[in-house]
Design an enzyme around this catalytic site. Structure first.
Site, short mmCIF file in Angstrom:
data_model
loop_
_atom_site.label_atom_id
_atom_site.label_comp_id
_atom_site.label_asym_id
_atom_site.label_seq_id
_atom_site.Cartn_x
_atom_site.Cartn_y
_atom_site.Cartn_z
CE LYS A 95 -3.84 -2.02 2.47
NZ LYS A 95 -3.45 -3.21 2.80
CG ASP A 98 5.85 9.15 1.14
OD1 ASP A 98 5.83 10.47 0.74
OD2 ASP A 98 6.30 8.53 2.31
NE ARG A 245 -8.48 -11.67 10.23
CZ ARG A 245 -8.81 -10.45 10.64
NH1 ARG A 245 -8.81 -10.30 12.35
NH2 ARG A 245 -9.21 -9.50 10.07
#
Length: 274
Positions: A95, A98, A245
Site C-alpha cells: 500500500k 507517499d 484468517r
C-alpha cells in the site's frame, strides 16, 4: 461488472495486452482457482509453510513482508522458488502512499527490494496522480528487471467500516488506472468499477478486480473489517477473492483453502455461464 467480466479467464488471458494480467488469468484457468491467500503471519517459517501447503490451490499469495520478524534474503528466494514450483504470483500488500520520489526508492531498492520478488504491488492515491506515475516510471529504469512481469493494483475501495475510499477518491482511482494502464492491472475494490466515469472507458478495457475481506463464516471482526462470501464477492465483480484468517487460522488450512477454491470457482462459472 466490467465489460469483460462475463468472459472466461481463458479468453481474457488470450486477448489481454498486459503480459502479467494475461499470465494471472492463465494461472487461474489452469489451476481452476481464483483464490488469493493473505498470509498475514509473522515468521518466515510460517510464511513458507503456508506457501508450500496452499500453493497448489491458489492463484496469488499476498504478503505483508514487513511484519516478518526474521526476514532474510533466504526467505525471499525460497518464496520465489515456491511461487515457481506451485505456479502462483506474489502480491506484496505494501500500500504505497507517499510522494513519487519516496515510493520509487521503497519499491525499487531499500531493505525489502520489493521489485525483485513481488509480481504485484498496490498503492493508495491520496498523494495524487504522481504516485502512480512514479511507480510506472520505475519499471522503465535501465536496472529494472522483468518489467513485463510486474504490475500495480490501485486501492480504490476498502472493506473496513467507515472507509473513506469512496466517491471522488474511487473515481480518481479509475481515472489514473486508465491513464497508466500499461502498468496498472486493476483495482482492490468491493465491486467492479467499469461504470465509474463511463465516458472515459474504452471498449477494450479489462481491469482485474481483487476483493478483500472474503470469509465463509464470519460477518466481521472487532476492528471494523466487514466480510463477504466468495459467492457475493464474485457476484459483485471480483475476479480474485482475497481470504486471510478464514484460511490460515483454520484448524486445517489446506482443507479450508480447498473450500474457498470450490466456492469461488463455482461463483465464477455461474457468472460466465459455464
Amino acid at each position: 461488472m466490467s465489460s469483460k467480466s462475463h468472459l472466461p479467464y481463458a479468453i481474457r488471458a488470450t486477448n489481454h495486452p498486459n503480459p502479467l494480467t494475461s499470465k494471472l488469468f492463465s494461472i487461474a484457468e489452469e489451476k481452476k482457482t481464483n483464490v488469493t491467500v493473505s498470509a498475514d503471519v509473522t515468521t518466515s517459517a510460517e510464511l513458507l509453510d503456508l506457501a508450500d501447503r496452499l500453493g497448489p490451490y491458489i492463484a496469488v499469495l499476498k504478503t505483508h513482508i514487513d511484519i516478518l520478524t526474521d526476514l532474510t534474503p533466504s526467505t525471499l528466494s525460497s518464496l520465489q522458488s515456491l511461487a515457481t514450483k506451485h505456479n502462483f504470483l506474489i502480491f506484496e500488500d505494501r500500500k504505497f502512499i507517499d510522494i513519487g520520489n519516496t515510493v520509487q526508492k521503497q519499491y525499487h531498492g531499500g531493505a525489502l527490494r520489493i521489485s525483485e520478488w513481488a509480481h504485484i504491488i498496490n498503492c493508495a492515491i491520496l498523494p495524487g496522480e504522481g504516485i502512480v506515475e512514479a511507480l510506472a516510471q520505475t519499471t522503465k529504469s535501465p536496472d529494472f528487471k522483468d518489467a513485463n512481469q510486474r504490475g500495480l493494483l490501485i486501492l480504490a475501495e476498502m472493506t473496513s467500516k467507515g472507509s473513506l475510499a469512496t466517491g471522488e477518491y474511487t473515481a480518481r482511482s479509475v481515472e489514473y488506472a486508465r491513464k497508466y494502464k500499461g502498468f496498472v492491472m486493476g483495482f482492490v475494490s468491493t465491486r467492479a468499477l467499469s461504470e465509474v466515469l463511463p465516458e472515459q472507458k474504452e471498449e477494450s478495457e479489462d481491469f482485474v478486480v481483487f476483493t478483500t475481506g472474503v470469509n465463509l463464516s464470519d460477518k466481521g471482526d472487532k476492528l471494523g473489517q466487514q466480510y463477504q462470501t466468495p459467492g457475493s464477492a464474485v457476484g459483485r465483480g471480483a475476479d480474485f477473492i482475497i481470504a486471510g484468517r478464514g484460511i490460515y487460522k483454520a484448524d486445517d488450512p489446506v482443507e479450508a483453502v480447498q473450500r474457498y477454491r470450490e466456492e469461488g470457482w463455482k461463483a465464477y462459472e455461474k457468472r460466465v455461464g459455464l
